[in-house]
Design a protein around this motif. Sequence first.
Motif, PDB file in Angstrom:
ATOM      1  N   TYR A 180      22.630   0.514  51.086  1.00 51.79           N
ATOM      2  CA  TYR A 180      23.359  -0.643  51.633  1.00 51.79           C
ATOM      3  C   TYR A 180      24.823  -0.531  51.217  1.00 51.79           C
ATOM      4  N   GLU A 181      25.697  -0.669  52.183  1.00 53.37           N
ATOM      5  CA  GLU A 181      27.136  -0.624  51.901  1.00 53.37           C
ATOM      6  C   GLU A 181      27.816  -1.849  52.517  1.00 53.37           C
ATOM      7  N   ARG A 182      28.480  -2.605  51.681  1.00 50.78           N
ATOM      8  CA  ARG A 182      29.293  -3.728  52.153  1.00 50.78           C
ATOM      9  C   ARG A 182      30.761  -3.366  51.934  1.00 50.78           C
ATOM     10  N   ARG A 183      31.565  -3.737  52.884  1.00 50.93           N
ATOM     11  CA  ARG A 183      32.978  -3.376  52.814  1.00 50.93           C
ATOM     12  C   ARG A 183      33.593  -3.931  51.528  1.00 50.93           C
ATOM     13  N   GLY A 184      34.206  -3.068  50.798  1.00 52.73           N
ATOM     14  CA  GLY A 184      34.877  -3.466  49.559  1.00 52.73           C
ATOM     15  C   GLY A 184      33.964  -3.536  48.364  1.00 52.73           C
ATOM     16  N   LYS A 185      32.673  -3.185  48.504  1.00 50.81           N
ATOM     17  CA  LYS A 185      31.751  -3.257  47.370  1.00 50.81           C
ATOM     18  C   LYS A 185      31.045  -1.910  47.184  1.00 50.81           C
ATOM     19  N   THR A 186      30.528  -1.734  45.986  1.00 51.47           N
ATOM     20  CA  THR A 186      29.818  -0.493  45.673  1.00 51.47           C
ATOM     21  C   THR A 186      28.479  -0.450  46.408  1.00 51.47           C
ATOM     22  N   ALA A 187      28.143   0.702  46.929  1.00 52.45           N
ATOM     23  CA  ALA A 187      26.881   0.863  47.654  1.00 52.45           C
ATOM     24  C   ALA A 187      25.698   0.749  46.694  1.00 52.45           C
ATOM     25  N   SER A 188      24.626   0.223  47.185  1.00 51.76           N
ATOM     26  CA  SER A 188      23.394   0.108  46.397  1.00 51.76           C
ATOM     27  C   SER A 188      22.244   0.777  47.149  1.00 51.76           C
ATOM     28  N   THR A 189      21.287   1.262  46.379  1.00 49.98           N
ATOM     29  CA  THR A 189      20.144   1.982  46.964  1.00 49.98           C
ATOM     30  C   THR A 189      18.844   1.275  46.603  1.00 49.98           C
ATOM     31  N   ALA A 190      17.978   1.189  47.562  1.00 51.72           N
ATOM     32  CA  ALA A 190      16.667   0.571  47.345  1.00 51.72           C
ATOM     33  C   ALA A 190      15.596   1.485  47.927  1.00 51.72           C
ATOM     34  N   ALA A 191      14.455   1.527  47.255  1.00 48.61           N
ATOM     35  CA  ALA A 191      13.335   2.343  47.732  1.00 48.61           C
ATOM     36  C   ALA A 191      12.349   1.462  48.498  1.00 48.61           C
ATOM     37  N   ALA A 192      11.713   2.031  49.479  1.00 47.97           N
ATOM     38  CA  ALA A 192      10.724   1.295  50.265  1.00 47.97           C
ATOM     39  C   ALA A 192       9.545   2.218  50.569  1.00 47.97           C
ATOM     40  N   GLN A 193       8.413   1.596  50.789  1.00 46.22           N
ATOM     41  CA  GLN A 193       7.199   2.343  51.109  1.00 46.22           C
ATOM     42  C   GLN A 193       6.513   1.671  52.299  1.00 46.22           C
ATOM     43  N   LEU A 194       6.194   2.440  53.327  1.00 39.44           N
ATOM     44  CA  LEU A 194       5.630   1.891  54.549  1.00 39.44           C
ATOM     45  C   LEU A 194       4.333   2.601  54.934  1.00 39.44           C
ATOM     46  N   SER A 195       3.435   1.822  55.518  1.00 37.21           N
ATOM     47  CA  SER A 195       2.273   2.398  56.211  1.00 37.21           C
ATOM     48  C   SER A 195       2.587   2.365  57.705  1.00 37.21           C
ATOM     49  N   VAL A 196       2.456   3.494  58.357  1.00 40.16           N
ATOM     50  CA  VAL A 196       2.865   3.614  59.752  1.00 40.16           C
ATOM     51  C   VAL A 196       1.705   4.140  60.590  1.00 40.16           C
ATOM     52  N   THR A 197       1.532   3.507  61.748  1.00 46.30           N
ATOM     53  CA  THR A 197       0.566   4.004  62.740  1.00 46.30           C
ATOM     54  C   THR A 197       1.343   4.453  63.971  1.00 46.30           C
ATOM     55  N   ALA A 198       1.027   5.648  64.446  1.00 50.04           N
ATOM     56  CA  ALA A 198       1.730   6.198  65.609  1.00 50.04           C
ATOM     57  C   ALA A 198       0.716   6.642  66.662  1.00 50.04           C
ATOM     58  N   GLN A 199       1.151   6.617  67.906  1.00 56.28           N
ATOM     59  CA  GLN A 199       0.335   7.079  69.022  1.00 56.28           C
ATOM     60  C   GLN A 199       1.123   8.087  69.838  1.00 56.28           C
ATOM     61  N   LEU A 200       0.399   9.060  70.383  1.00 61.21           N
ATOM     62  CA  LEU A 200       1.034  10.077  71.214  1.00 61.21           C
ATOM     63  C   LEU A 200       1.141   9.556  72.644  1.00 61.21           C
ATOM     64  N   ARG A 201       2.384   9.382  73.099  1.00 60.82           N
ATOM     65  CA  ARG A 201       2.636   8.856  74.447  1.00 60.82           C
ATOM     66  C   ARG A 201       3.663   9.735  75.147  1.00 60.82           C
ATOM     67  N   ASP A 202       3.272  10.234  76.300  1.00 60.07           N
ATOM     68  CA  ASP A 202       4.164  11.089  77.095  1.00 60.07           C
ATOM     69  C   ASP A 202       4.697  12.265  76.283  1.00 60.07           C
ATOM     70  N   GLY A 203       3.814  12.838  75.470  1.00 60.98           N
ATOM     71  CA  GLY A 203       4.207  14.015  74.704  1.00 60.98           C
ATOM     72  C   GLY A 203       5.032  13.735  73.467  1.00 60.98           C
ATOM     73  N   ARG A 204       5.209  12.458  73.097  1.00 61.56           N
ATOM     74  CA  ARG A 204       6.010  12.121  71.919  1.00 61.56           C
ATOM     75  C   ARG A 204       5.259  11.076  71.088  1.00 61.56           C
ATOM     76  N   TRP A 205       5.386  11.206  69.758  1.00 60.49           N
ATOM     77  CA  TRP A 205       4.741  10.255  68.868  1.00 60.49           C
ATOM     78  C   TRP A 205       5.588   8.989  68.774  1.00 60.49           C
ATOM     79  N   THR A 206       4.970   7.864  69.110  1.00 59.28           N
ATOM     80  CA  THR A 206       5.645   6.561  69.126  1.00 59.28           C
ATOM     81  C   THR A 206       5.018   5.668  68.064  1.00 59.28           C
ATOM     82  N   ILE A 207       5.877   4.992  67.303  1.00 59.62           N
ATOM     83  CA  ILE A 207       5.382   4.110  66.241  1.00 59.62           C
ATOM     84  C   ILE A 207       4.902   2.790  66.867  1.00 59.62           C
ATOM     85  N   VAL A 208       3.643   2.416  66.547  1.00 61.36           N
ATOM     86  CA  VAL A 208       3.078   1.199  67.116  1.00 61.36           C
ATOM     87  C   VAL A 208       2.804   0.112  66.054  1.00 61.36           C
ATOM     88  N   GLU A 209       2.859   0.495  64.809  1.00 63.74           N
ATOM     89  CA  GLU A 209       2.640  -0.512  63.766  1.00 63.74           C
ATOM     90  C   GLU A 209       3.298  -0.060  62.471  1.00 63.74           C
TER      91      GLU A 209
END
Length: 213
Positions: A180-209
């Motif tokens: 995260y960067e706000r103008r005039g302030k020091t950038a900060s970093t945060a970690a995140a963890q996600l569970s993702v479900t994807a489906q193959l549509r038209d030859g490409r993997w699309t995220i659905v959840e």
Amino acid sequence: MTTATEATAAGDLTTEEPAAEDPATEDLATEDLATDEAVPDEAPPGAGRRRLRFVAWTLVAALLVAGGALFVMGRQLRDTPATSNAALTDSEATSRVAGDVTNALGKVFSYSPSATAVTKESAKQLLAGKALQQYAALFGQVEKQAADQKLTLTTHVVRAGVTRLTDDSAHLLVFLDQVYERRGKTASTAAAQLSVTAQLRDGRWTIVEITSR
């Protein structure tokens, strides 16, 4: 005196007593009779053949049952979750879905005050279903915050692990670093963890959840 002729005549008139039977002979005769009674009659000529045919059919039936059981066991082994999960066997397909999901998350979760429209358009192409609905509901607040606070968000996927993969569906566990960067302030970093479900549509993997963990 008795003459020899008289003695001979007297001897001829004497009746001899019958000889006593030997007990051992009687026992042997009794045993022979018992043995003769115990011997069964000979089986009819066709009985042996019928018995052999019965045994043969019994063995055939047992082999068929055993073969059927082995076939079912083989199918069960082939259809177990471990063998049907391509993430464990198809490295090329696994790398592809991980790459598509990594690229999508990096685009939809990165924005700047002057480029929120680009992010919104990317989400329409890379997200679908529940994931797109949730994103659309929240992005209005994100746009306002980015404009008011001059906020820039940059998302880097640290690791995307495919936990399950079929021909048209994939589940992933994704680890992110967000800067995260706000103008005039020091950038900060945060970690995140996600569970993702994807489906193959038209030859490409699309995220659905997407679910935060």
